[in-house]
Design a protein around this motif. Structure first.
Motif, PDB file in Angstrom:
ATOM      1  N   ARG A 153      12.732  47.581   0.644  1.00 36.64           N
ATOM      2  CA  ARG A 153      12.085  47.223   1.213  1.00 36.64           C
ATOM      3  C   ARG A 153      11.312  46.790   0.306  1.00 36.64           C
ATOM      4  O   ARG A 153      10.564  46.228   0.869  1.00 36.64           O
ATOM      5  N   GLU A 154      11.249  45.912  -1.072  1.00 36.96           N
ATOM      6  CA  GLU A 154      10.248  45.141  -1.799  1.00 36.96           C
ATOM      7  C   GLU A 154      10.934  44.335  -2.166  1.00 36.96           C
ATOM      8  O   GLU A 154      12.028  44.563  -3.750  1.00 36.96           O
ATOM      9  N   VAL A 155      10.977  42.894  -2.174  1.00 35.19           N
ATOM     10  CA  VAL A 155      11.394  41.907  -3.328  1.00 35.19           C
ATOM     11  C   VAL A 155      11.141  42.241  -5.332  1.00 35.19           C
ATOM     12  O   VAL A 155       9.630  42.566  -5.294  1.00 35.19           O
ATOM     13  N   GLY A 156      11.466  41.903  -5.933  1.00 36.28           N
ATOM     14  CA  GLY A 156      11.591  43.131  -7.798  1.00 36.28           C
ATOM     15  C   GLY A 156      12.068  44.397  -7.773  1.00 36.28           C
ATOM     16  O   GLY A 156      12.005  44.470  -9.075  1.00 36.28           O
ATOM     17  N   THR A 157      11.981  45.393  -6.704  1.00 36.38           N
ATOM     18  CA  THR A 157      12.180  46.435  -6.823  1.00 36.38           C
ATOM     19  C   THR A 157      13.150  46.700  -6.935  1.00 36.38           C
ATOM     20  O   THR A 157      14.680  46.054  -7.022  1.00 36.38           O
ATOM     21  N   ALA A 158      13.684  47.717  -8.186  1.00 44.18           N
ATOM     22  CA  ALA A 158      14.838  47.870  -9.383  1.00 44.18           C
ATOM     23  C   ALA A 158      15.346  48.998  -7.989  1.00 44.18           C
ATOM     24  O   ALA A 158      14.879  49.859  -8.104  1.00 44.18           O
ATOM     25  N   ILE A 159      16.817  49.228  -8.284  1.00 42.98           N
ATOM     26  CA  ILE A 159      17.723  49.673  -7.831  1.00 42.98           C
ATOM     27  C   ILE A 159      18.655  50.723  -8.727  1.00 42.98           C
ATOM     28  O   ILE A 159      19.524  49.942  -8.699  1.00 42.98           O
ATOM     29  N   LEU A 160      18.818  51.826  -8.757  1.00 43.06           N
ATOM     30  CA  LEU A 160      19.924  52.105  -9.606  1.00 43.06           C
ATOM     31  C   LEU A 160      20.836  52.127  -9.100  1.00 43.06           C
ATOM     32  O   LEU A 160      20.514  53.263  -7.674  1.00 43.06           O
ATOM     33  N   MET A 161      22.777  51.700  -9.206  1.00 41.86           N
ATOM     34  CA  MET A 161      23.314  52.806  -7.765  1.00 41.86           C
ATOM     35  C   MET A 161      24.205  52.927  -8.953  1.00 41.86           C
ATOM     36  O   MET A 161      24.762  52.661 -10.433  1.00 41.86           O
ATOM     37  N   GLU A 162      25.252  53.477  -8.363  1.00 41.21           N
ATOM     38  CA  GLU A 162      26.391  54.049  -8.618  1.00 41.21           C
ATOM     39  C   GLU A 162      27.517  54.401  -8.650  1.00 41.21           C
ATOM     40  O   GLU A 162      27.656  54.580  -6.956  1.00 41.21           O
ATOM     41  N   ASN A 163      28.437  54.228  -8.886  1.00 41.05           N
ATOM     42  CA  ASN A 163      30.005  53.969  -8.248  1.00 41.05           C
ATOM     43  C   ASN A 163      30.813  55.082  -8.271  1.00 41.05           C
ATOM     44  O   ASN A 163      30.325  56.427  -8.721  1.00 41.05           O
ATOM     45  N   GLU A 164      32.818  54.727  -8.007  1.00 37.11           N
ATOM     46  CA  GLU A 164      32.207  55.950  -7.235  1.00 37.11           C
ATOM     47  C   GLU A 164      33.227  56.908  -8.422  1.00 37.11           C
ATOM     48  O   GLU A 164      33.611  58.225  -8.684  1.00 37.11           O
ATOM     49  N   ARG A 165      33.177  56.224 -10.341  1.00 38.86           N
ATOM     50  CA  ARG A 165      33.517  55.958 -11.216  1.00 38.86           C
ATOM     51  C   ARG A 165      31.860  57.585 -11.950  1.00 38.86           C
ATOM     52  O   ARG A 165      32.286  57.921 -13.220  1.00 38.86           O
ATOM     53  N   GLY A 166      31.583  57.016 -11.201  1.00 40.42           N
ATOM     54  CA  GLY A 166      30.047  57.681 -11.921  1.00 40.42           C
ATOM     55  C   GLY A 166      29.063  56.907 -12.589  1.00 40.42           C
ATOM     56  O   GLY A 166      27.666  56.953 -13.174  1.00 40.42           O
ATOM     57  N   GLN A 167      29.425  55.464 -12.948  1.00 38.84           N
ATOM     58  CA  GLN A 167      29.201  54.430 -13.668  1.00 38.84           C
ATOM     59  C   GLN A 167      27.985  54.113 -12.845  1.00 38.84           C
ATOM     60  O   GLN A 167      28.196  53.839 -11.335  1.00 38.84           O
ATOM     61  N   THR A 168      26.724  54.009 -13.541  1.00 37.99           N
ATOM     62  CA  THR A 168      25.707  53.385 -13.003  1.00 37.99           C
ATOM     63  C   THR A 168      25.089  52.064 -13.730  1.00 37.99           C
ATOM     64  O   THR A 168      25.488  51.795 -14.123  1.00 37.99           O
ATOM     65  N   LYS A 169      24.759  51.429 -12.270  1.00 42.79           N
ATOM     66  CA  LYS A 169      24.166  49.816 -13.069  1.00 42.79           C
ATOM     67  C   LYS A 169      22.501  49.618 -12.216  1.00 42.79           C
ATOM     68  O   LYS A 169      22.249  50.497 -10.592  1.00 42.79           O
ATOM     69  N   SER A 170      21.463  48.547 -12.695  1.00 42.09           N
ATOM     70  CA  SER A 170      20.362  48.218 -11.952  1.00 42.09           C
ATOM     71  C   SER A 170      20.804  47.178 -11.086  1.00 42.09           C
ATOM     72  O   SER A 170      21.550  45.932 -11.621  1.00 42.09           O
ATOM     73  N   PHE A 171      20.494  47.404  -9.812  1.00 41.71           N
ATOM     74  CA  PHE A 171      20.265  46.353  -9.297  1.00 41.71           C
ATOM     75  C   PHE A 171      18.867  45.685  -8.998  1.00 41.71           C
ATOM     76  O   PHE A 171      17.754  46.528  -8.807  1.00 41.71           O
ATOM     77  N   LEU A 172      18.397  44.456  -8.575  1.00 48.72           N
ATOM     78  CA  LEU A 172      16.925  43.923  -8.083  1.00 48.72           C
ATOM     79  C   LEU A 172      16.417  43.118  -6.368  1.00 48.72           C
ATOM     80  O   LEU A 172      18.269  42.362  -6.170  1.00 48.72           O
ATOM     81  N   VAL A 173      16.019  43.607  -5.747  1.00 42.88           N
ATOM     82  CA  VAL A 173      15.851  43.199  -4.655  1.00 42.88           C
ATOM     83  C   VAL A 173      15.669  42.160  -5.609  1.00 42.88           C
ATOM     84  O   VAL A 173      14.390  41.567  -5.264  1.00 42.88           O
ATOM     85  N   THR A 174      16.185  40.599  -4.032  1.00 44.70           N
ATOM     86  CA  THR A 174      15.568  39.571  -4.235  1.00 44.70           C
ATOM     87  C   THR A 174      15.392  38.561  -3.599  1.00 44.70           C
ATOM     88  O   THR A 174      14.746  37.757  -3.228  1.00 44.70           O
ATOM     89  N   ARG A 175      16.391  39.295  -2.852  1.00 44.94           N
ATOM     90  CA  ARG A 175      15.240  38.094  -0.834  1.00 44.94           C
ATOM     91  C   ARG A 175      15.725  39.677  -0.116  1.00 44.94           C
ATOM     92  O   ARG A 175      16.691  40.458  -0.174  1.00 44.94           O
ATOM     93  N   MET A 176      14.781  39.664   1.283  1.00 40.63           N
ATOM     94  CA  MET A 176      14.610  40.735   2.532  1.00 40.63           C
ATOM     95  C   MET A 176      13.460  39.186   3.446  1.00 40.63           C
ATOM     96  O   MET A 176      12.981  38.059   3.689  1.00 40.63           O
TER      97      MET A 176
END
Length: 170
Positions: A91-114
């Motif tokens: 819960r902080e703008v600028g934090t990177a979050i690594l997420m995984e989909n149902e196929r096991g592929q990962t993607k980095s997301f960035l907290v942009t607004r809160m």
């Protein structure tokens, strides 16, 4: 004769990434970035190509269309979620979050607004959809050593340790 950037030359540079429209500095590398030219590509191929043949002390500007580099912006990668559903550490703008989909592929997301109730994360590269200028200052150009060519950059050596000596513990 002044060394120019070409294959197997060790290069150190600083750079800024500037938004062409606003003039805002988006990224700045103040500490020298060192690499061996032609061995590893530390920046985009377009920037690396523009560095070829340049000399120490030069400053160059390379315009980049980030849509060509990262693809167009994909609004399906922008997710707004209720803040209660997001762990506290994210819960902080600028934090990177690594997420995984149902196929096991990962993607980095960035907290942009809160705000008090929602949090928005974005999986697009932060430069997506922008026209930017890489402004590079070439600090050093010299022949790379064999070790630097092998490793693609400066080889740092640690302190020498004399393993034949015993130090008593008190």
């Amino acid at each position: 004769m002044t060394d120019v950037i070409q294959d197997n030359k060790y290069v150190e540079l600083n750079y800024q990434v500037i938004d062409e429209k606003s003039g805002q500095v988006l990224t700045e590398v103040e500490f020298p970035l060192g690499y061996v030219h032609g061995v590893n590509e530390v920046l985009s191929p377009q920037v690396m190509g523009e560095l070829e043949g340049r000399a120490e002390g030069e400053t160059i500007e390379v315009p980049i269309d980030c849509n060509a580099l990262y693809g167009p912006r994909d609004e399906s990668l922008v997710i707004t979620e209720s803040i209660e559903n997001v762990p506290e550490e994210y819960r902080e703008v600028g934090t990177a979050i690594l997420m995984e989909n149902e196929r096991g592929q990962t993607k980095s997301f960035l907290v942009t607004r809160m705000d008090d109730q929602t949090i928005t994360i974005d999986g697009n590269n932060p430069l997506c959809g922008r026209q930017v200028v890489f402004k590079l200052k070439i600090l050093l150009v010299r022949d790379a050593s064999a070790a630097e060519i092998e490793h693609g950059g400066k080889v740092e050596t640690g302190p020498e340790i004399d393993s034949g000596r015993t130090v008593p513990i008190e």
